[in-house]
Design a protein around this motif. Sequence first.
Motif: not given
Length: 474
Positions: A367-380
């Motif tokens: 879960m934490v990894g999915e949230l981090l991946e999502n944040a990095i993807k959309y807040a490049g």
Amino acid sequence: MRVRVLGVLGLLSVLLVIGLAYSILSAGSRGLTQDLEINRVFSLNRFSEVAADAASTNEWAGLQTKMDTYSTLYGEGVLIRTQDRTLLSGGLDPHRADVKDALFNASLNLSLTKLAPLRPFGPSSMLVSRSFGSANQVMGEVVLEVDAGTAQAKLRTLWLVVVAAALILEVALLLGAARVTRWVLRPIHRLNSAVVELEATGSMRRLPQDGPPELRELSRSLTAMATAVLGSLEQQRQLIADTSHQLRNPVAALRLRVDLMQLQLKDSTDPETINAVTAELDRVEELLDGVLLLATAENRAFEGVARRAVGPAPASAQHRSSPYLAVQEELERAAASASRNGTRLTLETTRDADAYVACSPFELSQMVGELLENAIKYAGGGNVHITLRAHAETVEIEVSDDGPGMSADELTACTTRFWRSPDHRNIRGTGLGMTIVDRLAEANSGKLVLGTRKPHGLRASLVFPRSVGGPADA
């Protein structure tokens, strides 16, 4: 529960026994009083007749003899008063207040022949009185002292017998109530043990069908329900495993053929076609991984809801994991992708960073990894801030970014399968990330809370119940 049921049944049995004993003792007291009253009133009437005869013949010696004989035989005093004389026997004092009252009432032609109900303890002396003479003239009064000691002794014996019988009956009723309670509650305790076993181990033995008919039917229904639920869960797990196996093999074969085609057509004048095929194949693999992860998450969520419906899991059956370690590990994994698109990662923790949560360690990391991946993807190129807060009963992991964020309607819809924001269609994704996180959080008794970050960005928080225990339990 057994103590409460026994308490209620015991109270009802005590009230029943007390009511029954009271009825028997009241009837015994009334019977003894009535017998004594009939006997003494008969003696009183007899003395009245003899006194009337003595007054008419002026022969008092025979009357005195009869009075002395009666007092000697029964130990009770007799007083006869006429206009010119007073006869006494048995030491009855004419100056006593109650004797004076009895004589006064009798002089008014008011007979006192009703005895008060006997009591096992109390005054044993009572008076009965009446007048004698003609219908138009009262010639005198007769007062008879009633000794109720013998009747009281009989009443005390009756009380002793009734109280002993009541105690024996109460003990028998309590023993019967205990057996009936055990017979009724034994299936309930078995049901509770079976539910705890189902929650802790995921399996349940067949329940014996005994006890009242309603509980036997409940045992059959619970056994059938548990069998159906466990069968359904096993079918879902098997379906996920079969799907993963059956789909990955052809996808892997297709990937191999595309790679061979790229080698053969590496000098092709139209490389875009091969690149498009490769991109679509990558998308299929990513979508397949997402669907399988989602199926696993929803299956876990269903298991969690089914088990929470029958009660909280015992502490020994709960998973425990350290959110601090999970966040640290996922930050290390995400550091490479964050550096590639220029995203800065920061971590903030409270003083109680070693708090533990009731969650599967693997799923917490997922879960934490999915949230981090999502944040990095959309807040490049922006900032991603991770905050770990430990409260008295919960632990919160918050991942926030300063990306474009989402509107209120989009926040509501973003946990729906395959949903993607219309503004972010150009960014590669499957639309399953937030759905997977939401289902896994639900499966572990937690929740995913989404909000906006000021002035812009997304804030995603995972909130889990805090678990007692330490590293040895994790």
